[in-house]
Scaffold this motif. Structure first.
Motif, mmCIF file in Angstrom:
data_model
loop_
_atom_site.group_PDB
_atom_site.id
_atom_site.type_symbol
_atom_site.label_atom_id
_atom_site.label_comp_id
_atom_site.label_asym_id
_atom_site.label_seq_id
_atom_site.Cartn_x
_atom_site.Cartn_y
_atom_site.Cartn_z
ATOM 1 N N ASP A 76 1.088 -0.863 -0.187
ATOM 2 C CA ASP A 76 -0.193 0.190 -0.254
ATOM 3 C C ASP A 76 0.506 1.167 -0.221
ATOM 4 O O ASP A 76 1.044 1.799 1.169
ATOM 5 C CB ASP A 76 -1.146 -0.080 1.134
ATOM 6 N N ILE A 77 1.342 1.168 -1.012
ATOM 7 C CA ILE A 77 2.368 2.909 -1.346
ATOM 8 C C ILE A 77 1.169 3.894 -2.232
ATOM 9 O O ILE A 77 0.403 3.745 -3.248
ATOM 10 C CB ILE A 77 3.182 2.984 -2.310
ATOM 11 N N ARG A 78 1.559 5.229 -0.930
ATOM 12 C CA ARG A 78 0.844 6.280 -1.745
ATOM 13 C C ARG A 78 1.756 7.619 -1.464
ATOM 14 O O ARG A 78 2.429 7.767 -0.872
ATOM 15 C CB ARG A 78 -0.230 6.432 -0.697
ATOM 16 N N ILE A 79 1.854 8.916 -2.522
ATOM 17 C CA ILE A 79 2.260 9.550 -2.328
ATOM 18 C C ILE A 79 1.196 10.696 -3.035
ATOM 19 O O ILE A 79 0.533 11.039 -4.152
ATOM 20 C CB ILE A 79 3.678 9.770 -3.733
ATOM 21 N N TRP A 80 0.923 11.918 -2.515
ATOM 22 C CA TRP A 80 0.588 12.799 -2.241
ATOM 23 C C TRP A 80 1.613 14.236 -3.473
ATOM 24 O O TRP A 80 2.890 14.372 -2.804
ATOM 25 C CB TRP A 80 -0.155 13.532 -0.933
ATOM 26 N N LYS A 81 0.963 15.405 -4.036
ATOM 27 C CA LYS A 81 1.480 16.225 -4.179
ATOM 28 C C LYS A 81 1.414 17.557 -3.018
ATOM 29 O O LYS A 81 1.475 19.041 -3.958
ATOM 30 C CB LYS A 81 1.358 16.130 -5.550
ATOM 31 N N THR A 82 1.898 17.311 -2.270
ATOM 32 C CA THR A 82 1.230 17.875 -1.133
ATOM 33 C C THR A 82 2.042 17.697 0.465
ATOM 34 O O THR A 82 1.559 16.490 0.766
ATOM 35 C CB THR A 82 -0.229 18.936 -0.598
ATOM 36 N N VAL A 83 1.424 18.836 1.390
ATOM 37 C CA VAL A 83 2.235 18.307 2.455
ATOM 38 C C VAL A 83 0.769 17.720 3.391
ATOM 39 O O VAL A 83 -0.257 19.212 3.382
ATOM 40 C CB VAL A 83 2.833 18.833 3.044
ATOM 41 N N LEU A 84 0.794 16.679 3.871
ATOM 42 C CA LEU A 84 -0.461 16.176 4.182
ATOM 43 C C LEU A 84 -0.426 16.632 5.743
ATOM 44 O O LEU A 84 0.881 16.847 6.703
ATOM 45 C CB LEU A 84 -0.803 14.672 4.409
ATOM 46 N N PRO A 85 -1.551 17.747 6.320
ATOM 47 C CA PRO A 85 -1.343 17.427 8.031
ATOM 48 C C PRO A 85 -1.194 16.371 9.080
ATOM 49 O O PRO A 85 -2.037 15.855 8.397
ATOM 50 C CB PRO A 85 -2.823 18.422 7.836
ATOM 51 N N ASP A 86 -0.429 16.723 9.415
ATOM 52 C CA ASP A 86 -0.397 16.080 10.899
ATOM 53 C C ASP A 86 -1.527 15.174 11.723
ATOM 54 O O ASP A 86 -1.697 14.067 11.331
ATOM 55 C CB ASP A 86 0.029 16.486 12.044
ATOM 56 N N SER A 87 -2.898 16.056 11.664
ATOM 57 C CA SER A 87 -4.219 15.490 11.998
ATOM 58 C C SER A 87 -4.443 13.922 11.108
ATOM 59 O O SER A 87 -4.828 13.271 10.865
ATOM 60 C CB SER A 87 -4.641 15.982 11.715
ATOM 61 N N ILE A 88 -4.368 14.935 9.431
ATOM 62 C CA ILE A 88 -5.131 13.913 8.372
ATOM 63 C C ILE A 88 -3.943 12.583 8.696
ATOM 64 O O ILE A 88 -4.252 11.764 8.494
ATOM 65 C CB ILE A 88 -4.573 14.402 7.909
ATOM 66 N N LEU A 89 -2.903 12.497 8.654
ATOM 67 C CA LEU A 89 -1.813 11.246 8.693
ATOM 68 C C LEU A 89 -1.740 10.476 10.505
ATOM 69 O O LEU A 89 -2.168 9.532 9.726
ATOM 70 C CB LEU A 89 -0.197 11.707 8.684
ATOM 71 N N PHE A 90 -2.872 11.319 10.715
ATOM 72 C CA PHE A 90 -3.152 10.059 12.232
ATOM 73 C C PHE A 90 -4.373 9.767 12.029
ATOM 74 O O PHE A 90 -4.324 8.515 11.833
ATOM 75 C CB PHE A 90 -3.386 11.323 13.137
ATOM 76 N N ASN A 91 -5.488 10.174 11.890
ATOM 77 C CA ASN A 91 -6.989 9.763 11.689
ATOM 78 C C ASN A 91 -6.707 8.841 10.164
ATOM 79 O O ASN A 91 -8.348 8.186 10.811
ATOM 80 C CB ASN A 91 -8.043 11.508 10.913
ATOM 81 N N TYR A 92 -6.170 8.452 9.342
ATOM 82 C CA TYR A 92 -6.106 8.265 8.849
ATOM 83 C C TYR A 92 -5.687 6.659 7.877
ATOM 84 O O TYR A 92 -5.454 6.991 6.477
ATOM 85 C CB TYR A 92 -6.583 8.698 6.652
ATOM 86 N N VAL A 93 -4.786 6.633 9.137
ATOM 87 C CA VAL A 93 -3.580 5.890 9.058
ATOM 88 C C VAL A 93 -4.183 4.585 8.514
ATOM 89 O O VAL A 93 -3.558 3.696 8.142
ATOM 90 C CB VAL A 93 -2.964 6.074 11.149
ATOM 91 N N SER A 94 -5.861 4.410 8.789
ATOM 92 C CA SER A 94 -6.251 2.735 8.503
ATOM 93 C C SER A 94 -7.033 2.643 7.680
ATOM 94 O O SER A 94 -7.636 1.522 7.613
ATOM 95 C CB SER A 94 -6.968 2.347 10.100
ATOM 96 N N LEU A 95 -7.448 4.336 6.837
ATOM 97 C CA LEU A 95 -8.278 3.923 5.248
ATOM 98 C C LEU A 95 -7.821 2.962 4.578
ATOM 99 O O LEU A 95 -5.929 3.210 4.456
ATOM 100 C CB LEU A 95 -7.866 5.012 5.140
ATOM 101 N N LYS A 96 -8.290 1.775 4.474
ATOM 102 C CA LYS A 96 -7.494 0.726 2.852
ATOM 103 C C LYS A 96 -7.926 1.859 1.775
ATOM 104 O O LYS A 96 -7.100 1.239 1.120
ATOM 105 C CB LYS A 96 -8.867 -0.696 3.134
ATOM 106 N N ASP A 97 -9.239 2.372 1.854
ATOM 107 C CA ASP A 97 -10.000 2.296 0.069
ATOM 108 C C ASP A 97 -8.925 4.044 0.439
ATOM 109 O O ASP A 97 -10.109 4.891 0.320
ATOM 110 C CB ASP A 97 -11.266 2.511 0.108
ATOM 111 N N ALA A 98 -7.893 4.402 -0.624
ATOM 112 C CA ALA A 98 -7.452 5.089 -1.124
ATOM 113 C C ALA A 98 -8.400 6.305 -1.277
ATOM 114 O O ALA A 98 -8.627 7.446 -1.820
ATOM 115 C CB ALA A 98 -6.508 5.102 -1.871
ATOM 116 N N THR A 99 -9.153 5.516 -2.248
ATOM 117 C CA THR A 99 -10.161 6.669 -3.090
ATOM 118 C C THR A 99 -11.133 7.282 -2.183
ATOM 119 O O THR A 99 -11.470 8.526 -2.153
ATOM 120 C CB THR A 99 -10.838 6.054 -4.158
#
Length: 597
Positions: free
Chosen positions: A471-494
């Protein structure tokens, strides 16, 4: 080869002669068997003499069986209230029916047994040096070794399978098709004293090859319906036995598919269902948290100490993974470190993932294994003296999956890297940008593992990586710390709130092959390059990243898990000295109270 003492050979030979002469000869139809009457010793009467019926079906996917909810396979579905069952079982890694049915009775995968095609013979595989290809003894050989008097009936329409795997059955019949197999099974259950009855049905496989392996296909659906009716007749014959209901016999019924057919994705071909039915069982759906992961290891360069693989996303640098002035980037992946031969997790700076050629060849960014830690590094310029921001996420020596994320911020005058482990910030580092440089542009394609020709650690230490990736993902932006924490277990990237900013997404869920497929047009597939004699290796693991959910503790249901459970049912211990070792251990003992009542 099989090792049996001389007295066992004599006893087994006499038993075979008496059974064959008095009941039937091998490969003769079972419809003319005389009625039987079995004598039960006092020690078997408390909970009934243990017996087993195994029905192995070619070509039914677990997901299709689950989705159907018993409309086509009503008989099999009706057994679930007294079964331990799974819709998420996995067939052999070779993803073909021959390898899977061999693994069913061998208890080991085709990579170990070397049996992977319709000859059902062990094949040496010079392109896979990790395959042991040891001679394996199937479950019927182990049973007769432990008890020469055990009565085994085996029924199949496949002559080669009978010849190679069922010779230990003293009642052995090759049929002209599933209808005759059903008739023979009914006769055996009605008229013989068999301790274990093995029935192989292949109608769904034949229909699926000609059409498709989905219940929406009319011809395939009819073949599956026919199979369910055959199971109904076989179960009726079992339940009509004189001692089935009086407590003198305790039957365990196993119904399993061997593979999901030879069409569709690798995951579909490997999808199977299985159930273990006993009158005393409470219903339980096994829903293990597990995954099939690609192992990234070694190097492809000549003379490496660990020949392995490297995967490249495209052949040239991808501008989506550069960081211009006043922009940023986030990369996230799931990783599990693999210990070395001595059981240690300490590695000296091998490359994991990124756009640098390796840690010492800028420009670009990279994650790498530093000791037992995982580090994140950015090299803005090409000069060796350029300062690089670098930070670590702590130790990864627990043998578990972890989610790693790294963010890069480029102000034009300074660059900052921050690393996260399982959604929590672990470290950050900022360095000034080199003079005259305000952007970070790599000249290399994105890579997983050591690149071909990449420089080695200048200190001469071991640098070959060894890890599982998912499950490798790359975003063209800096994600907020809260987003990285709250969505760490999200399986469906869409469903991610920043999905529109995603420029790279590889679920790594292929389950086999040399390619990790990109889900976005903005990035290329990862394609493996391999050292001579190396194959890409996928492993079914009994744990999984956070995106797969909370661990349930349920056992994995693979076709190889049948073997140890059969031995347990007949009180045959598994020896630690068996070579090769079985893939799995039994789990039936967890339900002793249920099947003993």
């Amino acid at each position: 080869m099989k090792s049996i003492s001389m007295h066992k050979i004599i006893v087994f030979s006499v038993a075979m002669f008496i059974t064959a002469a008095g009941i039937l000869q091998s490969c003769k139809k079972f419809t003319n068997l005389p009625p039987y009457e079995e004598t039960y010793s006092p020690d078997t009467l408390a909970n009934g003499k243990r017996k087993m019926l195994i029905i192995a079906i070619d070509g039914i996917r677990g997901q299709e069986f689950q989705k159907d909810s018993g409309k086509v396979m009503s008989t099999v579905w009706s057994l679930l209230p007294h079964s331990k069952y799974s819709f998420s079982g996995i067939a052999d890694d070779a993803a073909n029916n021959a390898a899977s049915i061999a693994a069913l009775l061998n208890g080991v995968s085709s990579s170990v047994s070397g049996i992977s095609d319709s000859t059902l013979q062990m094949q040496s595989n010079p392109s896979d040096p990790e395959a042991s290809n040891q001679i394996t003894l199937n479950v019927f050989a182990r049973l007769t070794d432990a008890n020469p008097f055990i009565n085994i009936a085996a029924i199949t329409p496949w002559r080669q399978f009978s010849k190679r795997f069922l010779s230990y059955a003293n009642m052995n019949y090759v049929t002209t098709g599933d209808a005759e197999s059903k008739d023979s099974a009914v006769s055996v259950l009605t008229k013989s004293n068999a301790d274990i009855v093995f029935v192989h049905l292949n109608g769904p496989e034949i229909a699926g090859e000609a059409n498709d392996f989905v219940f929406s296909d009319a011809n395939y659906k009819q073949a599956v319906s026919n199979t369910d009716n055959y199971v109904k007749s076989i179960m009726q014959a079992l339940q009509n036995r004189t001692h089935y209901n009086d407590g003198k016999e305790n039957w365990m019924v196993v119904i399993t598919s061997n593979s999901g057919g030879n069409k569709g994705t690798i995951a579909q071909q490997k999808s199977i269902f299985s159930l273990y039915y006993n009158k005393g069982f409470n219903s339980k759906l096994f829903n293990p948290i597990a995954c099939t992961a690609l192992r990234v290891y070694g190097d492809t360069a000549a003379g490496t100490t660990l020949p392995g693989i490297v995967l490249l996303s495209g052949k040239t640098a991808n501008p989506n993974f550069n960081i211009p002035k006043n922009q940023g980037l986030t990369a996230e992946f799931r990783i599990k470190y693999i210990p070395d031969a001595s059981g240690n997790y300490s590695y000296s700076n091998p490359f994991i993932f990124g756009t640098e050629q390796d840690r010492y060849y800028p420009p670009g960014w990279s994650f790498w294994m530093g000791g037992s830690n995982l580090a994140f590094c950015l090299k803005p310029g090409t000069a060796a003296g350029n300062a690089k921001p670098e930070t670590t996420a702590g130790a990864f020596n627990d043998g578990k999956w972890h989610t790693v994320a790294g963010t890069i911020t480029n102000t034009g005058t300074s660059s900052t890297v921050t690393i996260f482990k399982d959604g929590l910030k672990q470290g950050s580092s900022t360095q000034p940008m080199p003079a005259g440089l305000d952007s970070i542009h790599s000249t290399f394609p994105l890579a997983l593992g050591n690149r071909v020709g990449a420089a080695k650690d200048p200190f001469g230490q071991k640098v070959d990586p060894n890890f599982y990736i998912n499950d490798i993902r790359i975003w063209k932006t800096v994600l907020p710390d809260s987003i990285l924490f709250n969505y760490v277990s999200l399986k469906d990237a869409t469903q991610h709130p920043y999905y529109s900013s995603m420029v790279g997404y590889w679920p790594c869920d292929e389950g086999g092959g040399d390619t990790l497929k990109s889900k976005l047009a903005t990035a290329a597939n990862f394609v493996a390059s391999k050292a001579p004699g190396v194959v890409a290796k996928w492993y079914l693991l009994n744990d999984a990243p956070q995106t797969f959910g909370t661990p349930t503790g349920d056992p994995l249901t693979r076709n190889t898990s049948l073997f140890p459970n059969v031995l347990y049912w007949f009180n045959v211990p598994v020896s630690g000295g068996w070579k090769p070792a079985l893939d799995y251990t039994q789990w039936l003992d967890q339900y002793l109270v249920e099947f003993s009542r």
